[in-house]
Design a protein around this motif. Structure first.
Motif, PDB file in Angstrom:
ATOM      1  N   GLN A  67       2.971   5.812   7.548  1.00 28.04           N
ATOM      2  CA  GLN A  67       4.280   5.517   8.088  1.00 28.04           C
ATOM      3  C   GLN A  67       5.336   5.479   6.982  1.00 28.04           C
ATOM      4  O   GLN A  67       6.429   6.019   7.125  1.00 28.04           O
ATOM      5  N   HIS A  68       4.966   4.856   5.868  1.00 25.64           N
ATOM      6  CA  HIS A  68       5.881   4.848   4.725  1.00 25.64           C
ATOM      7  C   HIS A  68       6.155   6.278   4.269  1.00 25.64           C
ATOM      8  O   HIS A  68       7.274   6.629   3.950  1.00 25.64           O
ATOM      9  N   PHE A  69       5.099   7.066   4.227  1.00 22.59           N
ATOM     10  CA  PHE A  69       5.234   8.455   3.788  1.00 22.59           C
ATOM     11  C   PHE A  69       6.266   9.179   4.659  1.00 22.59           C
ATOM     12  O   PHE A  69       7.186   9.825   4.153  1.00 22.59           O
TER      13      PHE A  69
ATOM     14  N   ILE B 142       3.672  -2.365  -4.376  1.00 23.67           N
ATOM     15  CA  ILE B 142       2.497  -2.688  -3.568  1.00 23.67           C
ATOM     16  C   ILE B 142       2.971  -3.374  -2.301  1.00 23.67           C
ATOM     17  O   ILE B 142       3.653  -4.400  -2.362  1.00 23.67           O
ATOM     18  N   ASP B 143       2.637  -2.801  -1.157  1.00 22.94           N
ATOM     19  CA  ASP B 143       3.064  -3.396   0.100  1.00 22.94           C
ATOM     20  C   ASP B 143       1.969  -4.291   0.638  1.00 22.94           C
ATOM     21  O   ASP B 143       0.796  -3.969   0.526  1.00 22.94           O
ATOM     22  N   GLU B 144       2.354  -5.391   1.218  1.00 30.43           N
ATOM     23  CA  GLU B 144       1.401  -6.316   1.835  1.00 30.43           C
ATOM     24  C   GLU B 144       0.272  -6.638   0.872  1.00 30.43           C
ATOM     25  O   GLU B 144      -0.898  -6.469   1.164  1.00 30.43           O
ATOM     26  N   GLN B 145       0.659  -7.135  -0.295  1.00 29.68           N
ATOM     27  CA  GLN B 145      -0.324  -7.307  -1.358  1.00 29.68           C
ATOM     28  C   GLN B 145      -1.458  -8.256  -0.998  1.00 29.68           C
ATOM     29  O   GLN B 145      -2.527  -8.182  -1.564  1.00 29.68           O
TER      30      GLN B 145
ATOM     31  N   VAL C  19      -0.390  -4.394  10.100  1.00 29.23           N
ATOM     32  CA  VAL C  19       0.727  -4.419   9.171  1.00 29.23           C
ATOM     33  C   VAL C  19       1.662  -3.226   9.334  1.00 29.23           C
ATOM     34  O   VAL C  19       1.232  -2.095   9.476  1.00 29.23           O
ATOM     35  N   GLY C  20       2.931  -3.555   9.309  1.00 23.41           N
ATOM     36  CA  GLY C  20       3.935  -2.529   9.101  1.00 23.41           C
ATOM     37  C   GLY C  20       4.298  -1.592  10.232  1.00 23.41           C
ATOM     38  O   GLY C  20       5.393  -1.074  10.244  1.00 23.41           O
ATOM     39  N   VAL C  21       3.385  -1.347  11.174  1.00 22.21           N
ATOM     40  CA  VAL C  21       3.668  -0.304  12.157  1.00 22.21           C
ATOM     41  C   VAL C  21       4.959  -0.606  12.933  1.00 22.21           C
ATOM     42  O   VAL C  21       5.192  -1.720  13.353  1.00 22.21           O
TER      43      VAL C  21
ATOM     44  N   LYS D  99      11.901  -4.675   4.416  1.00 24.49           N
ATOM     45  CA  LYS D  99      11.570  -4.579   2.996  1.00 24.49           C
ATOM     46  C   LYS D  99      11.436  -3.118   2.547  1.00 24.49           C
ATOM     47  O   LYS D  99      11.725  -2.784   1.409  1.00 24.49           O
ATOM     48  N   THR D 100      10.992  -2.266   3.479  1.00 21.14           N
ATOM     49  CA  THR D 100      10.718  -0.884   3.102  1.00 21.14           C
ATOM     50  C   THR D 100      11.956  -0.198   2.553  1.00 21.14           C
ATOM     51  O   THR D 100      11.902   0.525   1.557  1.00 21.14           O
ATOM     52  N   VAL D 101      13.061  -0.437   3.202  1.00 17.36           N
ATOM     53  CA  VAL D 101      14.272   0.250   2.799  1.00 17.36           C
ATOM     54  C   VAL D 101      14.732  -0.254   1.429  1.00 17.36           C
ATOM     55  O   VAL D 101      15.268   0.496   0.614  1.00 17.36           O
TER      56      VAL D 101
END
Ligand code: ADP
Ligand code: MG
Length: 695
Positions: free
Chosen positions: A335-337, A399-402, A557-559, A305-307
């Motif tokens: 990580q997003h940063f 908003i990620d992982e709302q 989440v996300g890592v 989803k990030t991309v």
């Protein structure tokens, strides 16, 4: 007397209710006569007949009568009073763990009682603990109730019997009026075979003995169905209305920036999946419009989803607007940063970073750049929307992982957005798939896009459920994985909701593992470490220098570390399925076979075992989410923060899921043909919650 008046009739107009009782009522959410009439029983009992004692079965709730034969105090683990009661068919024991001496004396042999309670197994036969009872003349002369007995939710200081009395008074007033105004148009009542509102309310407070007790107790009677329907409808209308709010500001329209997009895609080491492409197209479409986008992007853990977010952001940035990307934890935000900075470097886009821990001159600089517009995208935690953070031209909020954000945070976010001249678009991403039934009701106001597939080459994680007594075996598995050049997570879960304890447990585990695994490089990460420390460990882990990472659920989440191929989750039975699935999603990101070991503490309840099995047998987030909902209910699944969003008075999303399609159709009919009724319905069911549902 029309319905409106009920809403304005104070409770003190009832006989016996004064200011102090009025306060107690308000604890139950009852502020006026209408609230009282809508305060419905959560259970019913059949006290219309007497059961012969020899006919009762374990677990039954029954009414019996008989003569007291004996009355003894037992001195077991807990002192108790035991009375033997006998009718013409048999005998049974009544047991009291709390009793006064006066009560003991009143339960004297030779007296006759009528009792109600649940049948349990005792050492000498069946027993009833703390039955409700009253003395009667003799067992041949029992006057039973003529209706089923409603049991209401109540609170300290208002006894069941008294509450029943007040509600009966309310019903008398209702009986003398023209009834409650029915906001459902006749067309809808007849289409869906729903009964009238006043009838439903009267029946549910005073159900005649002929009604089906099981149906009532499972909220499946036509009267409950009618009210659940109306409540679901009110919720849905509330959300629909918010979307159509004519005062809503316009959003900026962003043209698709082909050149920028292609430049971005060319430098990626992979091609987008079909799902990613189609999600990006949906979002790109929305962003060209002046209606503010409110889109939910659902995709299983690791679906990429990030991309998609990065690609979509370019459309806003390319039009000279700013983007804010908010993640629930610092680790994920960082990580997003890093990802965005790397992806955008060659595009010449300036990425900013902000969290609560950024202070002093660094913070001042970031805020200046944001206000001047030189910072084009700001990434961080909820600090992005605190006071003093001023955007020059915010055009898109992601908003990620709302699901990790509470209602209040979402509210303040919206307010922040509203304070500017324009309304930014919003993209909400989640890997906790929202089951269809929930999506239809809670998220009625969101458009939704789903990425169905994972990037190619992923192998489903092999999952095992193992008792923690066998943890020594696991040490061998860790050694083997590390020898093969692969990396391992060891996750320590929340202990009694205390972050401190959780961190301590992780520290202890890490120390313990250091002793058992001498040639392996072990790192520790938890929520109470400074962010520099956390960064250092995470980057060492990413580089492969740390081989085994002992972590708390902060890594949930996300890592993203594709070389990690083994995860051990301790006390897995304490976590929800969605959360476990999220955690497990940290492995299986590379192309080899990954493993996840769910350790549980014995003894484990059959329910917990069943839940862990769901996870063992499936890697499909949607399937798992549906199961989770089935096993735990919506409040739990969405997290307590959001429970407010789905706290219904009568409806239950699982039980009443079959109504949702009809509710949806009805809401369209009302919006179109009965605008006048919409507000009344929302007011009746959501007057105290409207603000929340609107987020
Ligand atoms: P999530 O949807 O869980 O947020 P991420 O965005 O973190 O997933 O992506 C997971 C991993 O998959 C990342 O390493 C990312 O770079 C990679 N990835 C994303 N899209 C693709 C793709 N189309 N092909 C291969 N790898 C991809
Ligand atoms: Mg993610």
């Amino acid at each position: 007397m029309p319905d409106k008046t009920f809403e304005f009739v104070s409770l003190t107009s009832l006989k016996g209710v004064g200011p102090s009782l009025e306060r107690k009522f308000s604890q139950l959410g009852i502020h006026n006569l209408q609230d009282l009439l809508f305060h419905l029983p959560f259970r019913y009992e059949d006290r219309t007949k007497l059961s012969p004692i020899n006919s009762v079965k374990l677990g039954d709730r029954v009414q019996i009568s008989g003569e007291i034969i004996s009355n003894n105090i037992l001195f077991g683990r807990r002192r108790s009073l035991q009375c033997m009661l006998r009718d013409t068919t048999g005998f049974i024991y009544l047991r009291f763990f709390q009793f006064s001496s006066a009560q003991r004396d009143s339960l004297a042999p030779g007296k006759f009682l009528c009792c109600y309670g649940e049948i349990r197994r005792g050492s000498k036969g069946f027993e009833i603990y703390h039955p409700e009872y009253r003395e009667i003349d003799n067992s041949d002369n029992v006057s039973s109730e003529s209706k089923l007995t409603p049991i209401y939710p109540t609170t300290d200081g208002i006894q069941q019997k008294r509450l029943r009395g007040f509600i009966q008074q309310g019903l008398e007033i209702l009986g003398q009026s023209n009834g409650l105004v029915d906001f459902l148009p006749p067309q809808i009542l007849s289409n869906y075979d729903l009964c009238g509102l006043t009838d439903a309310i009267k029946m549910l407070h005073n159900p005649p003995a002929c009604l089906d007790l099981d149906k009532l107790n499972n909220s499946l009677s036509p009267f409950q169905k009618r009210l659940a329907f109306e409540e679901l409808l009110a919720h849905r209308l509330c959300m629909r209305k918010f979307r159509q709010n004519p005062d809503q500001k316009c959003a900026p329209s962003f043209k698709v920036n082909k050149e920028l997009g292609e430049k971005f895609l060319r430098q990626l080491p992979f091609e987008l999946t079909i799902g990613q492409k189609s999600a990006s197209r949906d979002i790109a479409q929305d962003l060209t419009k002046i209606t503010p986008m409110l889109r939910l992007l659902q995709g299983d853990v690791g679906s990429g989803k990030t991309v998609v977010a990065a690609l979509s952001s370019l459309q806003a940035i390319g039009s000279g607007f700013q983007v804010a990307l908010m993640a629930p934890t610092e680790i994920l935000a960082e990580q997003h940063f890093h990802n965005f900075r790397q992806w955008y470097r060659r595009l010449g886009i300036k990425v900013g970073w902000l969290s609560g821990k950024v202070k002093g001159s660094t913070r001042a600089k970031t805020l200046r750049e944001l206000e001047s517009g030189s910072c084009q995208i700001l990434i961080g935690t909820h600090a992005l929307f605190q006071r003093g953070v001023i955007y020059k031209k915010l055009g898109l909020i992601i908003i990620d992982e709302q699901h990790r954000f509470g209602v209040h945070q979402r509210l303040s976010l919206r307010n922040k957005a509203n304070s500017s001249e324009i309304q930014p678009h919003q993209l909400v991403m989640t890997a906790t798939p929202i089951p269809r039934t929930l999506a239809m009701s809670v998220y009625a106001d969101l458009d939704s896009t789903v990425i169905r597939e994972l990037p190619p080459g992923r192998v489903p994680v092999n999952t095992a459920v193992i008792s923690s007594e066998r943890r020594d075996k696991i040490v061998e598995r860790i050694k083997a994985a590390c020898v093969n050049g692969s990396q391992v997570y060891w996750v320590c879960t929340l202990i009694e909701e205390s972050e401190t304890l959780e961190c301590e447990a992780a520290e202890a585990t890490a120390q313990n593992l250091v002793k058992l695994l001498d040639n392996i490089n072990i790192g520790l990460i938890h929520g109470r470490m400074k962010s520099e420390e956390k960064n250092k460990i995470m980057s060492d882990f990413k580089k492969g220098e740390v081989q085994l990472l002992v972590a708390t659920t902060v890594i949930e989440v996300g890592v993203d570390v594709p070389n990690a191929s083994l995860m051990i989750i301790e006390n897995a039975e304490r976590l929800g399925l969605a959360q476990l699935h999220q955690l497990r999603g940290r492995v299986g990101r590379g192309s080899g076979q990954s493993h996840c070991i769910l350790l549980y503490q014995s003894p484990i309840s059959p329910d917990s075992k069943l839940r862990l099995k769901v996870l063992r047998d499936s890697c499909d987030g949607f399937h798992i989410a549906e199961k989770d909902l089935e096993l735990r209910g919506p409040g739990q699944v969405l997290g307590t923060n959001q429970a407010g969003l789905v706290s219904f008075k009568i409806a239950n999303l699982q039980r009443d899921a079959f109504l949702l399609e009809d509710v949806k159709t009805s809401s369209e009919i009302l919006m179109k043909n009965h605008q006048g009724l919409v507000d009344s319905l929302i007011r009746r069911w959501l007057s105290d919650k409207e603000e929340y549902v609107n987020v």
